[in-house]
Scaffold this active site. Structure first.
Site, short mmCIF file in Angstrom:
data_model
loop_
_atom_site.label_atom_id
_atom_site.label_comp_id
_atom_site.label_asym_id
_atom_site.label_seq_id
_atom_site.Cartn_x
_atom_site.Cartn_y
_atom_site.Cartn_z
N SER A 59 5.98 -4.68 -0.85
CA SER A 59 5.09 -3.69 -0.23
C SER A 59 3.89 -3.28 -1.08
O SER A 59 3.03 -2.53 -0.62
CB SER A 59 5.89 -2.44 0.16
OG SER A 59 6.70 -2.71 1.27
N LYS A 62 0.57 -3.62 0.47
CA LYS A 62 -0.04 -2.60 1.35
C LYS A 62 -1.23 -1.91 0.69
O LYS A 62 -1.99 -1.21 1.37
CB LYS A 62 1.01 -1.57 1.76
CG LYS A 62 2.12 -2.14 2.65
CD LYS A 62 3.06 -1.03 3.11
CE LYS A 62 4.12 -1.54 4.06
NZ LYS A 62 5.25 -2.19 3.43
N SER A 119 6.03 3.75 3.16
CA SER A 119 5.85 2.30 3.06
C SER A 119 6.32 1.60 4.33
O SER A 119 6.99 0.56 4.29
CB SER A 119 6.60 1.74 1.84
OG SER A 119 6.19 0.42 1.58
#
Length: 385
Positions: A59, A62, A119
């Site tokens: 993640s 991101k 997230s």
């Protein structure tokens, strides 16, 4: 014999001139597959371990999704109040998510919060679709942005960081996109929020708690973000930023064995940076550093201002001999646009150039009309008579 003596001398020189980063590598004992500590303002690397190795980022990907989101927001392409319809594709994301339902709507602001705090993969896909029309098109934008930032060891395949053999980022590249994201002031509204909640579902009858996955925001002084990530393939990853005084640092940890290790090692890197370095302010964006006469313009002169902030990273206790050289022309011909480059500021440390920043026009200067030119000519004639 002479060759032996020369070789010995060279070895001694190399030994005693090894930079402090080598000492840090030995003493910090970072166990992650890859790690990096970077100064936010200068981009100077203080510590590195396998900085350019291509690794799954989970993640941490991101960060790029948020960066493109902030750019779209500031360009007016999207607004925080936009109602985003959740597609079947977004609702079908696995991993960390909000359990959004196909057909429900969420505001862009809640999508930003859900990505930065929890997230959420479904929120990432929804934001990507809202900006680009599809996640596939958005991924192309991610890779184009990565290329423009000089991220040479990066390939994105989705907006969330879900596992894909062709989805990878290096620790150095993570730091580059982190620096770029932190330039956007509005993102700081969410990066250090520890807890929040939003309503989800078509009827908005379910409450989803948002708890920040980055525990440093509660445990480490001066933390300003940024993003965690973990999958079986990636291990435990973290891009952490913290600021104390002028010094702002970014620590990247990739491929740790446990969540605790990634946070401990990030704090160790940040501690090392704050203990050993200072950031010296040379100038701030917009500082006026001179003025230049304008020929045949509607104003007599243009003020030259710094295009961006200027800092120098120095080891603590070593102030150095810092000097500035301002390069400006004697005059400029109109017209001149606001923000047009008209000179440079050269920053030197102990006589060696360490930074070169553009000086730009503070205002616009158009060509003078007939009346203005006549007045100037008459004034000069009377003064010189």
């Amino acid at each position: 014999m002479n060759r032996r003596i020369i070789s010995t001398i060279l070895l001694l020189i190399i030994w005693f001139t090894i930079p402090s980063i080598a000492f840090a590598e030995d003493e910090l004992n970072i166990q992650a597959k890859s790690a990096l500590l970077m100064d936010y303002h200068t981009g100077e690397v203080i510590y590195e371990k396998n900085p350019h190795e291509k690794l799954p980022p989970a993640s941490v990907s991101k960060i790029m999704t948020l960066l493109l989101g902030m750019e779209a927001l500031e360009m007016g392409k999207i607004n925080l109040t936009d109602q985003v319809r959740i597609s079947s594709h977004a609702a079908g994301m696995g991993g960390s998510q909000l359990w959004l339902e196909e057909g429900e709507t969420q505001t862009v602001e809640d999508l930003f919060k859900s990505i930065t705090i929890r997230s959420a993969n479904d929120a990432s896909a929804a934001l990507a679709e809202h900006i680009a029309g599809s996640e596939e098109i958005f991924v192309k934008m991610m890779n184009e942005k990565a290329k423009s930032l000089g991220m040479k060891n990066t390939s994105f395949m989705n907006a969330s960081g879900l596992p894909d053999e062709n989805h990878y980022v290096s620790a150095y590249d993570v730091a580059l996109m982190s620096v770029e994201l932190l330039k956007h002031k509005q993102i700081h509204n969410w990066l250090t929020v520890y807890m929040d909640e939003i309503l989800v579902g078509k009827k908005k009858d379910k409450v989803q708690s948002l708890v920040n996955t980055n525990r440093l925001i509660k445990e480490y002084e001066g933390t300003t973000g940024i993003k965690t990530g973990s999958t079986k393939e990636a291990g435990f990853c973290l891009a952490a930023s913290a600021k104390r005084g002028n010094l702002q640092l970014i620590a990247v940890i990739m491929g740790s064995e446990t969540s605790k290790i990634r946070f401990d090692e990030a704090m160790r890197l940040l501690d090392y940076g704050f203990a050993n370095y200072d950031s010296i302010t040379i100038g701030k964006k917009g500082d006026i550093l001179g003025k230049v006469e304008v020929h045949k313009g509607d104003i007599p002169y243009i003020e030259a201002v710094l295009e961006k902030d200027s800092y120098i990273l120095l080891p603590k206790g070593n102030s150095g001999n810092i000097s500035k050289e301002i390069l400006l022309p004697e005059f400029l011909e109109s017209p001149i646009n606001e923000g047009q480059e008209i000179g440079q500021m050269i920053v030197k440390l102990d006589g060696v150039e360490v930074d070169r920043i553009k000086l730009v026009s503070k205002a616009k200067a158009d060509k003078a009309g007939f009346k203005e030119m006549f007045k100037k000519t008459l004034k000069n004639f009377l003064i010189n008579k």
